[in-house]
Design an enzyme around this catalytic site. Structure first.
Site, mmCIF file in Angstrom:
data_model
loop_
_atom_site.group_PDB
_atom_site.id
_atom_site.type_symbol
_atom_site.label_atom_id
_atom_site.label_comp_id
_atom_site.label_asym_id
_atom_site.label_seq_id
_atom_site.Cartn_x
_atom_site.Cartn_y
_atom_site.Cartn_z
ATOM 1 N N TYR A 140 0.728 -1.149 0.068
ATOM 2 C CA TYR A 140 -0.056 -0.087 0.014
ATOM 3 C C TYR A 140 0.928 1.210 -0.149
ATOM 4 O O TYR A 140 0.265 2.227 -0.404
ATOM 5 C CB TYR A 140 -0.800 0.006 1.214
ATOM 6 C CG TYR A 140 -2.172 -0.639 0.980
ATOM 7 C CD1 TYR A 140 -2.135 -1.886 0.724
ATOM 8 C CD2 TYR A 140 -3.503 0.036 1.265
ATOM 9 C CE1 TYR A 140 -3.637 -2.643 0.724
ATOM 10 C CE2 TYR A 140 -4.606 -0.643 1.294
ATOM 11 C CZ TYR A 140 -4.723 -1.762 0.825
ATOM 12 O OH TYR A 140 -5.911 -2.500 0.642
ATOM 13 N N LYS A 195 3.062 -15.182 3.095
ATOM 14 C CA LYS A 195 3.378 -15.851 1.901
ATOM 15 C C LYS A 195 4.804 -16.087 1.852
ATOM 16 O O LYS A 195 5.645 -15.998 0.797
ATOM 17 C CB LYS A 195 2.822 -15.162 0.490
ATOM 18 C CG LYS A 195 3.070 -15.980 -0.745
ATOM 19 C CD LYS A 195 1.894 -17.205 -0.649
ATOM 20 C CE LYS A 195 2.001 -17.914 -2.109
ATOM 21 N NZ LYS A 195 1.202 -19.052 -2.329
ATOM 22 N N ASP A 227 -2.895 -18.175 0.929
ATOM 23 C CA ASP A 227 -3.923 -18.874 0.215
ATOM 24 C C ASP A 227 -4.527 -20.015 0.851
ATOM 25 O O ASP A 227 -5.707 -20.133 0.926
ATOM 26 C CB ASP A 227 -3.116 -19.330 -1.110
ATOM 27 C CG ASP A 227 -2.052 -20.134 -0.747
ATOM 28 O OD1 ASP A 227 -1.194 -20.066 0.295
ATOM 29 O OD2 ASP A 227 -1.279 -20.875 -1.772
ATOM 30 N N ASP A 251 -6.469 -6.935 4.323
ATOM 31 C CA ASP A 251 -7.721 -6.333 3.360
ATOM 32 C C ASP A 251 -8.673 -7.297 2.796
ATOM 33 O O ASP A 251 -9.805 -7.190 2.977
ATOM 34 C CB ASP A 251 -6.997 -5.357 2.265
ATOM 35 C CG ASP A 251 -8.232 -4.634 1.557
ATOM 36 O OD1 ASP A 251 -9.128 -4.324 2.192
ATOM 37 O OD2 ASP A 251 -8.151 -4.742 0.095
ATOM 38 N N ASP A 255 -12.410 -8.891 4.303
ATOM 39 C CA ASP A 255 -13.634 -8.966 3.535
ATOM 40 C C ASP A 255 -14.183 -10.270 3.542
ATOM 41 O O ASP A 255 -15.514 -10.737 3.529
ATOM 42 C CB ASP A 255 -13.502 -8.428 2.153
ATOM 43 C CG ASP A 255 -13.800 -7.019 1.871
ATOM 44 O OD1 ASP A 255 -13.335 -6.075 2.982
ATOM 45 O OD2 ASP A 255 -14.302 -6.588 0.748
HETATM 46 C C1 IPM Z 1 -10.604 -0.962 3.643
HETATM 47 C C2 IPM Z 1 -10.697 -0.508 2.471
HETATM 48 C C3 IPM Z 1 -9.577 0.160 1.959
HETATM 49 C C4 IPM Z 1 -8.246 -0.446 2.102
HETATM 50 C C5 IPM Z 1 -9.842 1.048 0.707
HETATM 51 C C6 IPM Z 1 -10.875 2.049 0.582
HETATM 52 C C7 IPM Z 1 -8.658 2.137 0.566
HETATM 53 O O1 IPM Z 1 -10.797 -1.591 1.292
HETATM 54 O O2 IPM Z 1 -10.563 -0.389 4.533
HETATM 55 O O3 IPM Z 1 -10.464 -2.286 3.834
HETATM 56 O O4 IPM Z 1 -8.157 -1.159 1.166
HETATM 57 O O5 IPM Z 1 -7.603 -0.566 3.022
HETATM 58 MG MG MG Z 2 -11.063 -3.563 2.110
#
Ligand code: IPM
Ligand code: MG
Length: 362
Positions: A140, A195, A227, A251, A255
């Site tokens: 990042y 990884k 993975d 990240d 999710d």
């Molecule tokens: C998160 C989001 C952010 C990230 C984006 C919006 C920059 O996906 O907070 O997980 O990738 O960190």
């Molecule tokens: Mg995210």
């Protein structure tokens, strides 16, 4: 001492969900907590008002506050802006500027929502994972990065895009310590995800985690390639207690973990610095498709206020008061559309905020 909270609603559904979380803060305030709130623009809203996704005034406000409550940033109308002006950059910059390197993302299944998960109820019931995601390093922020013209595979010039995955040992060490400390307060099991079979950056990550592990002999440490971790998360998620991982892997995995709990609209997060100053935000995005319709789920944002009470203000009682109210509302069958199932009462975003407020007062 007065608790200074910067409120940054952001874009899309941000303002609607943050308004519900503010109602919760108002309840605490009415009951005697000294709270001072001030609003700032961030993301697309920052660009619209000040030409910058992180206006100087907002950064100043955030720096001078004890905690930040954030909604969400981003929207299709900003996708064509130059990269530095895009809403996401505002979010990344505030994380970096405030040195919020430890991102805590709990994935918790409320029993009432077991049917909302796309996984079988027996796989997810009782799920309680804490993902600790490093938030200010990795690909990042690593340099060099960019898009430039270089000789391609056939020697002809073409565009190449590149980013750098980079972690210093001190960056790994400090986030590992946060994760070990959390593991000590929970099930004393920590899984470090990387990884290392391919990436030097991950090899170093693993070495440093093993070094830090010596300070925590009571914690059982395991290591998993990312993975495999993605696979294990859907196969048998309950094997995990605390997961610690880098920015990009975290990240993605967070999710994924959010879906185990039924809806991404349920999960709060805390991003902390060395001194537990923090920014609190739902892990979901700005959902432009439903913005302004008063139907978003505000619970992740409301639960972020609970995390704020717990981690920045060390006020476990208030944290639990909010969490208990959310559980009571779910037990009553009150649901926003994303978590609604047959037989439940469908409410709007503000309706959900009101229901939580009522449950807090009950
Ligand atoms: C998160 C989001 C952010 C990230 C984006 C919006 C920059 O996906 O907070 O997980 O990738 O960190
Ligand atoms: Mg995210």
């Amino acid at each position: 001492m007065t608790k200074k909270i910067a409120v940054l609603p952001g874009d899309g559904i941000g303002p609607e969900i943050v308004a519900q979380a503010v109602k919760v803060l108002e309840v605490l305030k009415a009951d005697g907590m000294a709270i001072e709130m001030a609003e700032g623009a961030i993301g697309g809203a920052g660009y619209d008002t000040a030409g910058d996704p992180l206006p100087a005034a907002t950064l100043e406000l955030a720096k001078s506050s004890d905690a930040v409550l954030l909604g969400a940033v981003g929207g299709p109308q900003y996708d064509k802006l130059e990269r530095p002006l895009r809403p996401e950059r505002g979010l990344l910059r505030i994380r970096k500027e405030l040195n919020l390197f430890a991102n805590l993302r709990p994935a918790l299944l409320y029993p009432e929502l077991a049917d909302s998960s796309s996984l079988k109820p027996e796989v997810v019931s009782g799920l309680d994972i804490m993902i600790v995601r490093e938030l200010t390093g990795d690909v990042y922020f690593g340099e060099p990065r960019g898009i430039e013209v270089r000789p391609g595979v056939d020697g002809k010039p073409e565009r190449v895009g590149f980013n750098t995955m980079l972690y210093s040992e001190s960056e790994v060490r400090r986030v590992a310590r946060v994760a070990f400390d959390i593991a000590m307060k929970r099930g004393k099991r920590l899984c470090s995800v990387e990884k290392a079979n391919v990436l030097e950056c991950s090899e170093l990550w693993r070495e440093v985690v093993l070094e830090v592990a010596k300070e925590y002999p009571e914690v059982e440490v395991s290591h998993m390639y990312v993975d495999n971790a993605a696979m294990q998360l859907v196969k048998w998620p309950k094997q995990f207690d605390v997961i610690v991982t880098g920015n990009i892997f975290g990240d993605i995995l967070s999710d994924q973990a959010s879906m185990l709990s039924g809806s991404i609209g349920m999960l709060p997060s805390a991003s902390l610095d060395e001194n537990n100053k923090g920014m609190y935000e739902p892990i979901h995005g700005s959902a432009p498709d439903i913005a302004g319709q008063d139907k978003a789920n505000p619970l992740a944002t409301i639960l972020s206020v609970a995390m704020m009470m717990r981690y920045t203000f060390g006020d476990e009682a208030s944290a639990q008061r909010i969490e208990t109210a959310v559980k009571a509302v779910l037990a009553k069958g009150i649901r926003t559309v994303d978590i609604w199932t047959e037989g439940c009462e469908k409410v709007s975003c503000s309706g959900m905020g009101d229901a939580v407020v009522a449950a807090m007062k009950a």
